[in-house]
Design an enzyme around this catalytic site. Structure first.
Site, PDB file in Angstrom:
ATOM      1  N   GLN A 170      47.708  67.424  54.619  1.00 43.64           N
ATOM      2  CA  GLN A 170      48.557  66.883  55.680  1.00 43.64           C
ATOM      3  C   GLN A 170      48.052  65.535  56.175  1.00 43.64           C
ATOM      4  O   GLN A 170      48.828  64.672  56.573  1.00 43.64           O
ATOM      5  CB  GLN A 170      48.626  67.871  56.847  1.00 43.64           C
ATOM      6  CG  GLN A 170      49.614  67.495  57.933  1.00 43.64           C
ATOM      7  CD  GLN A 170      49.025  67.643  59.325  1.00 43.64           C
ATOM      8  OE1 GLN A 170      48.016  67.035  59.645  1.00 43.64           O
ATOM      9  NE2 GLN A 170      49.674  68.454  60.152  1.00 43.64           N
ATOM     10  N   GLN A 211      50.978  64.240  68.543  1.00 35.99           N
ATOM     11  CA  GLN A 211      50.620  63.010  69.236  1.00 35.99           C
ATOM     12  C   GLN A 211      51.864  62.160  69.488  1.00 35.99           C
ATOM     13  O   GLN A 211      52.711  62.011  68.620  1.00 35.99           O
ATOM     14  CB  GLN A 211      49.615  62.235  68.390  1.00 35.99           C
ATOM     15  CG  GLN A 211      48.852  61.172  69.129  1.00 35.99           C
ATOM     16  CD  GLN A 211      47.637  60.701  68.343  1.00 35.99           C
ATOM     17  OE1 GLN A 211      47.187  61.365  67.416  1.00 35.99           O
ATOM     18  NE2 GLN A 211      47.100  59.568  68.720  1.00 35.99           N
ATOM     19  N   ARG A 250      38.978  65.199  63.355  1.00 34.61           N
ATOM     20  CA  ARG A 250      40.128  64.643  62.638  1.00 34.61           C
ATOM     21  C   ARG A 250      40.512  63.291  63.226  1.00 34.61           C
ATOM     22  O   ARG A 250      40.734  62.315  62.501  1.00 34.61           O
ATOM     23  CB  ARG A 250      41.304  65.623  62.732  1.00 34.61           C
ATOM     24  CG  ARG A 250      42.626  65.172  62.117  1.00 34.61           C
ATOM     25  CD  ARG A 250      43.664  66.273  62.343  1.00 34.61           C
ATOM     26  NE  ARG A 250      44.959  66.004  61.713  1.00 34.61           N
ATOM     27  CZ  ARG A 250      45.996  65.438  62.306  1.00 34.61           C
ATOM     28  NH1 ARG A 250      45.882  65.040  63.567  1.00 34.61           N
ATOM     29  NH2 ARG A 250      47.137  65.270  61.663  1.00 34.61           N
ATOM     30  N   HIS A 300      49.042  59.783  58.012  1.00 29.61           N
ATOM     31  CA  HIS A 300      49.770  60.475  56.943  1.00 29.61           C
ATOM     32  C   HIS A 300      50.118  59.592  55.745  1.00 29.61           C
ATOM     33  O   HIS A 300      51.045  59.913  54.994  1.00 29.61           O
ATOM     34  CB  HIS A 300      51.038  61.126  57.495  1.00 29.61           C
ATOM     35  CG  HIS A 300      50.766  62.086  58.611  1.00 29.61           C
ATOM     36  ND1 HIS A 300      50.092  63.265  58.432  1.00 29.61           N
ATOM     37  CD2 HIS A 300      51.064  62.018  59.948  1.00 29.61           C
ATOM     38  CE1 HIS A 300      49.989  63.891  59.589  1.00 29.61           C
ATOM     39  NE2 HIS A 300      50.562  63.153  60.522  1.00 29.61           N
ATOM     40  N   SER A 340      52.712  67.480  62.866  1.00 37.38           N
ATOM     41  CA  SER A 340      51.436  66.794  62.660  1.00 37.38           C
ATOM     42  C   SER A 340      50.309  67.518  63.397  1.00 37.38           C
ATOM     43  O   SER A 340      49.975  68.645  63.056  1.00 37.38           O
ATOM     44  CB  SER A 340      51.560  65.331  63.102  1.00 37.38           C
ATOM     45  OG  SER A 340      50.417  64.588  62.736  1.00 37.38           O
ATOM     46  N   LEU A 341      49.727  66.908  64.433  1.00 33.53           N
ATOM     47  CA  LEU A 341      48.679  67.555  65.210  1.00 33.53           C
ATOM     48  C   LEU A 341      49.128  68.922  65.720  1.00 33.53           C
ATOM     49  O   LEU A 341      48.323  69.865  65.809  1.00 33.53           O
ATOM     50  CB  LEU A 341      48.299  66.633  66.378  1.00 33.53           C
ATOM     51  CG  LEU A 341      47.197  67.005  67.366  1.00 33.53           C
ATOM     52  CD1 LEU A 341      47.646  67.976  68.427  1.00 33.53           C
ATOM     53  CD2 LEU A 341      45.957  67.536  66.648  1.00 33.53           C
TER      54      LEU A 341
END
Length: 320
Positions: free
Chosen positions: A258, A19, A124, A209, A99-100
């Site tokens: 995560q 993202q 999510r 996070h 991340s994503l």
């Protein structure tokens, strides 16, 4: 789909952005050359119940919403990968995603089905958005400070709320997240005490996070457990610990972890370098990871896949 004969003389890895790399009109040029791009977005649209391609091309407000951005970035990263591999069966040393982007890596590796991945990242995103009321969470990028200094200044914060170092993006770029008041106060510490070159509040309301996502992670585990994973054909380094999962349960555990733990991107790139990787290929819109890699390990070359020309150049370099 035609599969070409592969000769691998160069060790390379494929990385997927997360993202923040999205942009209005992304992948439009690739889509005009590779039908698979639109096909992937059509599949995602069928899962989501709305036209994801049109959203990414025409609706900047909708694209900026977390619950839309995450599935859009998964579709974009995977579609780019399929365009890259349209005529060649590539054999990277490993994959990773920021991340994503870790979900995109799992889909591309064969560990997670694309439709299941779209459903999972949509959920999510919804859980992340609902975990912190609008206006309560914040994130900021700290530029020019060693990560240890950023971590210490976050720990030294003694006011109300939570603030934590959450994205270790390069040697001197760390993102912090938490309650808005705590993040803003710590940003001042980064400048006055730490001597940060630059502090940038990010245009997000989700504090990704950090421990504000603890409850979301508990609920997210229920959805992860319902999805069928398998061991992929290509190793994936996970954000949580920069390691390759040992089994299916380990994959699921790392994905849940995560959500409320830091993204160790600097260590991930260093781990790839230690594995003998010589080139990274960024599969998805933008050049964010390309830029970060050059600040982490200058000996690594990086190609961002942005259009048919960049695909042609990349394939020539890694297959000749």
């Amino acid at each position: 789909m035609a599969i070409g004969f592969v000769l691998n003389f160069m060790k390379y890895a494929i990385i997927f952005p997360g993202q923040g790399s999205q942009s209005l009109g992304m992948l439009s040029e690739l889509a005009s050359y590779f039908p698979v791009v639109k096909e992937i977005f059509t599949e995602a649209s069928d899962v989501l119940g709305f036209d994801l391609w049109t959203l990414t091309q025409q609706d900047p407000n909708a694209l900026s919403q977390t619950q839309n951005t995450q599935p859009a970035m998964l579709a974009a990263g995977y579609a780019t990968y399929l365009a890259l591999t349209y005529k060649h069966n590539l054999l990277p040393v490993c994959m990773a995603g920021h991340s994503l982007g870790e979900y995109t890596a799992l889909v591309a590796s064969g560990s997670l089905g694309f439709s299941d991945g779209i459903k999972l990242v949509r959920k999510r995103a919804e859980l992340m958005q609902s975990a912190v009321p609008k206006g309560v969470g914040a994130m900021a990028a700290i530029l020019g400070l060693e990560s240890s200094v950023v971590v210490k200044l976050c720990m030294d914060y003694s006011g109300r709320g939570i603030v934590e170092a959450v994205n270790f993006n390069s040697l001197k770029q760390v993102v912090i997240a938490g309650n808005k008041e705590a993040v803003e106060a710590t940003c001042q510490l980064m400048k006055t005490i730490g001597g940060a070159k630059r502090v940038v509040l990010l245009p997000v309301s989700v504090a990704s996070h950090c421990s504000l996502m603890n409850n979301a992670a508990v609920e997210f585990k229920n959805y992860v457990d319902m999805v069928q994973f398998k061991q992929g054909n290509i190793d994936v380094l996970h954000n949580f610990d920069t390691l390759i999962a040992t089994d299916i349960d380990d994959i699921k555990s790392k994905l849940v972890a995560q959500l409320h733990n830091p993204v160790l991107w600097t260590s991930t790139i260093q781990a790839m370098h230690n594995m003998g990787v010589e080139k990274l290929i960024e599969s998805g819109p933008g050049k964010v990871l390309t830029s970060l890699t050059r600040r982490i390990e200058k000996s690594l070359t990086v190609n961002a896949i942005l259009d048919p020309t960049s695909i042609e150049i990349t394939l020539k370099e890694i297959l000749s």
